[in-house]
Design a protein around this motif. Sequence first.
Motif: not given
Length: 105
Positions: A41-47
């Motif tokens: 799961y993404s653990n922040s805003n991901v770019y």
Amino acid sequence: MEKVYKFQQSAEKLIEKILDDDVAMINHMILNQNEALPQHYSNSNVYMIIVRGCITAQLGENPPKRYEHGNLLNIPGQIKMNISNQDVEQAEFFVVKAPSPRLYK
């Protein structure tokens, strides 16, 4: 004044952390054909900035999509993601997490 952060080139799978501060975390990744990151799961805003080749991303329960070099993919926090390279050409991309996961709410 300025800081310079270096990243590697590799013929092998590579996952390296380049920067880790409160504002952002930046990772550099290289995947060869049929290699993948562990599903998580993404653990922040991901770019994800794809600079070479293509990646395939399955986000949540959506069908997988292919993203090629020159694309910047934004993935919100807390999204299940499965990232892989299904193409012959090596995929190289940078992952920017903002803010750093340790500060993400």
